[in-house]
Design an enzyme around this catalytic site. Structure first.
Site, PDB file in Angstrom:
ATOM      1  N   ASP A  40       1.042  -1.025  -0.021  1.00 19.29           N
ATOM      2  CA  ASP A  40       0.075   0.019  -0.049  1.00 19.29           C
ATOM      3  C   ASP A  40       0.945   1.351  -0.020  1.00 19.29           C
ATOM      4  O   ASP A  40       0.353   2.397  -0.562  1.00 19.29           O
ATOM      5  CB  ASP A  40      -0.937  -0.050   1.408  1.00 19.29           C
ATOM      6  N   TYR A 133      23.933 -13.443   9.683  1.00 22.35           N
ATOM      7  CA  TYR A 133      22.360 -13.047   9.840  1.00 22.35           C
ATOM      8  C   TYR A 133      21.852 -13.156  11.149  1.00 22.35           C
ATOM      9  O   TYR A 133      20.942 -12.363  11.727  1.00 22.35           O
ATOM     10  CB  TYR A 133      21.479 -14.220   9.179  1.00 22.35           C
ATOM     11  N   LYS A 137      20.058 -10.444  13.500  1.00 20.31           N
ATOM     12  CA  LYS A 137      18.834 -10.242  13.995  1.00 20.31           C
ATOM     13  C   LYS A 137      18.946  -9.893  15.563  1.00 20.31           C
ATOM     14  O   LYS A 137      17.902  -9.289  16.131  1.00 20.31           O
ATOM     15  CB  LYS A 137      18.284 -11.470  13.809  1.00 20.31           C
TER      16      LYS A 137
HETATM   17  N1  LIG Z   1      11.845 -18.152   7.167  1.00 10.00           N
HETATM   18  C1  LIG Z   1      12.603 -18.715   8.454  1.00 10.00           C
HETATM   19  O1  LIG Z   1      12.742 -20.065   8.467  1.00 10.00           O
HETATM   20  C2  LIG Z   1      12.517 -18.004   9.616  1.00 10.00           C
HETATM   21  C3  LIG Z   1      13.235 -18.536  10.882  1.00 10.00           C
HETATM   22  C4  LIG Z   1      13.119 -17.971  11.953  1.00 10.00           C
HETATM   23  C5  LIG Z   1      12.671 -16.748  12.105  1.00 10.00           C
HETATM   24  N2  LIG Z   1      12.328 -16.083  10.846  1.00 10.00           N
HETATM   25  C6  LIG Z   1      11.854 -14.627  10.886  1.00 10.00           C
HETATM   26  O2  LIG Z   1      10.470 -14.439  10.833  1.00 10.00           O
HETATM   27  C7  LIG Z   1      10.201 -13.254   9.942  1.00 10.00           C
HETATM   28  C8  LIG Z   1       9.655 -13.738   8.596  1.00 10.00           C
HETATM   29  O3  LIG Z   1      10.207 -14.238   7.803  1.00 10.00           O
HETATM   30  P1  LIG Z   1       9.978 -14.725   6.426  1.00 10.00           P
HETATM   31  O4  LIG Z   1      10.382 -16.329   6.321  1.00 10.00           O
HETATM   32  O5  LIG Z   1       8.286 -14.525   6.041  1.00 10.00           O
HETATM   33  O6  LIG Z   1      10.774 -13.929   5.413  1.00 10.00           O
HETATM   34  P2  LIG Z   1      10.741 -13.934   3.921  1.00 10.00           P
HETATM   35  O7  LIG Z   1       9.677 -14.566   3.482  1.00 10.00           O
HETATM   36  O8  LIG Z   1      11.990 -13.585   3.371  1.00 10.00           O
HETATM   37  O9  LIG Z   1      10.039 -12.294   3.767  1.00 10.00           O
HETATM   38  C9  LIG Z   1      10.808 -11.227   4.076  1.00 10.00           C
HETATM   39  C10 LIG Z   1       9.944 -10.069   3.781  1.00 10.00           C
HETATM   40  O10 LIG Z   1      11.079  -8.886   4.254  1.00 10.00           O
HETATM   41  C11 LIG Z   1      10.823  -7.803   2.965  1.00 10.00           C
HETATM   42  N3  LIG Z   1      11.963  -7.225   2.788  1.00 10.00           N
HETATM   43  C12 LIG Z   1      13.182  -7.565   2.511  1.00 10.00           C
HETATM   44  N4  LIG Z   1      14.222  -6.544   2.399  1.00 10.00           N
HETATM   45  C13 LIG Z   1      13.288  -5.201   2.417  1.00 10.00           C
HETATM   46  C14 LIG Z   1      13.667  -3.951   2.238  1.00 10.00           C
HETATM   47  N5  LIG Z   1      15.018  -3.623   1.988  1.00 10.00           N
HETATM   48  N6  LIG Z   1      12.705  -3.175   2.253  1.00 10.00           N
HETATM   49  C15 LIG Z   1      11.170  -3.525   2.454  1.00 10.00           C
HETATM   50  N7  LIG Z   1      11.129  -4.739   2.870  1.00 10.00           N
HETATM   51  C16 LIG Z   1      11.991  -5.805   2.693  1.00 10.00           C
HETATM   52  C17 LIG Z   1      10.507  -8.859   1.803  1.00 10.00           C
HETATM   53  O11 LIG Z   1      10.128  -8.036   0.814  1.00 10.00           O
HETATM   54  P3  LIG Z   1      10.372  -8.731  -0.704  1.00 10.00           P
HETATM   55  O12 LIG Z   1       9.252  -9.627  -1.095  1.00 10.00           O
HETATM   56  O13 LIG Z   1       9.991  -7.447  -1.572  1.00 10.00           O
HETATM   57  O14 LIG Z   1      11.746  -8.820  -0.885  1.00 10.00           O
HETATM   58  C18 LIG Z   1       9.552  -9.669   2.524  1.00 10.00           C
HETATM   59  O15 LIG Z   1       8.128  -9.036   2.488  1.00 10.00           O
HETATM   60  C19 LIG Z   1      11.484 -12.342   9.856  1.00 10.00           C
HETATM   61  O16 LIG Z   1      11.769 -11.659  10.858  1.00 10.00           O
HETATM   62  C20 LIG Z   1      12.653 -13.722   9.953  1.00 10.00           C
HETATM   63  O17 LIG Z   1      13.660 -13.369  10.536  1.00 10.00           O
HETATM   64  C21 LIG Z   1      12.435 -16.857   9.666  1.00 10.00           C
END
Ligand SMILES: NC(=O)c1ccc[n+]([C@@H]2O[C@H](COP(=O)([O-])OP(=O)(O)OC[C@H]3O[C@@H](n4cnc5c(N)ncnc54)[C@H](OP(=O)(O)O)[C@@H]3O)[C@@H](O)[C@H]2O)c1
Length: 303
Positions: A40, A133, A137
């Site tokens: 948005d 990473y 975090k």
């Molecule tokens: N994935 C895992 O296994 C995992 C494990 C532990 C914790 N987490 C935590 O859970 C949370 C969600 O993770 P997820 O797996 O949903 O991550 P994800 O699928 O990689 O999504 C990351 C999001 O961050 C946005 N983003 C990245 N760089 C950006 C920037 N410069 N400006 C604006 N937006 C940006 C991305 O936008 P774009 O799509 O436009 O790039 C996307 O919407 C995070 O805090 C992550 O550290 C994840």
């Protein structure tokens, strides 16, 4: 705009978790997204000024940060970018939250721990990240907690879902392409479906919503909670469980971390203890096999 009409501002709407949060938080109020593609409000988190302007203009009732630089291996060579998104931008959200009285719900990771251990990590266990990473975090958690904004941090792990880039979708692709694959069997965690994670987060938020539509974390302000599926598995067990829910014919061979070298060190034991969230909010997720079965049902139905 009055406080009651203020929306929830979601960062990371296009990610695995953010995409689900957009839906699960809808009953709590108007959800507006800020991000790059299809948001948005266009805000790239590398642009501190854009973030500042948006939050001052919108004055949301709550900020929910589901963004992250999640490319764990690439982060080893892109440290500055990982820290900008995972730490500095989060600290900036905290500063804005403190200045404008806007609570911040933030998500963090099991990677803040070393992974050396054999009992589920508790919130107050000593962090000791082994990768860029993980360090970025942890710096984000610290910046937010030091900001004096109202905050709540949910640490999760091993997130998968029907969208984005994740282990489940990678396995489904490989099962269809290959007769035999090797999957690491000496790293342990709790595979957590993004949908259930987002539903649990919304249930927590529902308990923090005042009748006027504002949010307060009350006694839990400034706390970190762990939130993953129950149970534990190795990547190999997780892959095997996925395979058993498909009609594919593929041999999933157990291999060691040594046999699958990566740029970033991954925690060997990443299981999180979820008791605190249950005690505080009466919210917890079912066993990972249950979440996987439901997610697969939906995925296979679509296919
Ligand atoms: N994935 C895992 O296994 C995992 C494990 C532990 C914790 N987490 C935590 O859970 C949370 C969600 O993770 P997820 O797996 O949903 O991550 P994800 O699928 O990689 O999504 C990351 C999001 O961050 C946005 N983003 C990245 N760089 C950006 C920037 N410069 N400006 C604006 N937006 C940006 C991305 O936008 P774009 O799509 O436009 O790039 C996307 O919407 C995070 O805090 C992550 O550290 C994840």
């Amino acid at each position: 705009m009055s406080k009651t009409a203020a929306p929830i501002l979601l960062f990371g709407h296009s990610g695995q978790l953010g995409w689900e949060l957009r839906r699960t938080m809808a009953p709590l109020g108007a959800v507006v997204s800020a991000g790059v593609d299809g948001a948005d409000h266009h805000v790239d988190l590398t642009d501190a000024e854009a973030l500042d302007i948006l939050v001052h203009e919108l004055r949301p009732a709550l900020m929910v940060n589901a963004t992250a630089y999640t490319a764990v291996d690439k982060a080893e060579s892109q440290e500055a970018l990982a820290f900008r998104i995972n730490a500095e931008a989060v600290g900036q959200m905290g500063k804005l939250g403190a200045e404008l009285d806007i609570p911040v719900l933030h998500f963090s990771t099991d990677y803040v721990f070393s992974g050396a251990g054999d009992r589920p990590w508790k919130e107050n266990d000593q962090p000791d990240p082994q990768s860029v990473y993980g360090r970025s975090k942890l710096a984000g958690e610290q910046a937010l907690l030091g900001s004096r904004a109202e905050t709540l941090i949910l640490r999760t792990a091993w997130v998968y879902g029907a969208r984005g880039s994740n282990f489940l979708l990678t396995m489904l692709r490989l099962f269809a392409q290959k007769d035999r694959i090797g999957v690491v069997s000496d790293q342990f965690g709790a595979p957590t479906w993004s949908r259930m994670l987002a539903e649990a987060a919304a249930q927590v938020l529902a308990q923090c919503r005042t009748p006027e539509g504002s949010f307060s974390f009350g006694l839990h302000n400034g706390e970190i909670f762990h939130l993953t599926a129950a149970g534990q598995a190795s990547w190999h067990e997780f892959a095997q469980a996925i395979l058993e829910m498909t009609n594919e014919d593929c041999i999933v061979e157990a291999i060691s971390t040594e046999q699958y070298p990566t740029d970033a060190v991954r925690p060997a034991y990443s299981v999180l203890n979820n008791d605190s969230l249950w005690d505080a909010f009466g919210v917890r997720l079912p066993h990972w096999r249950h979440g996987l079965a439901l997610c697969m049902e939906e995925l296979l139905d679509k296919r």
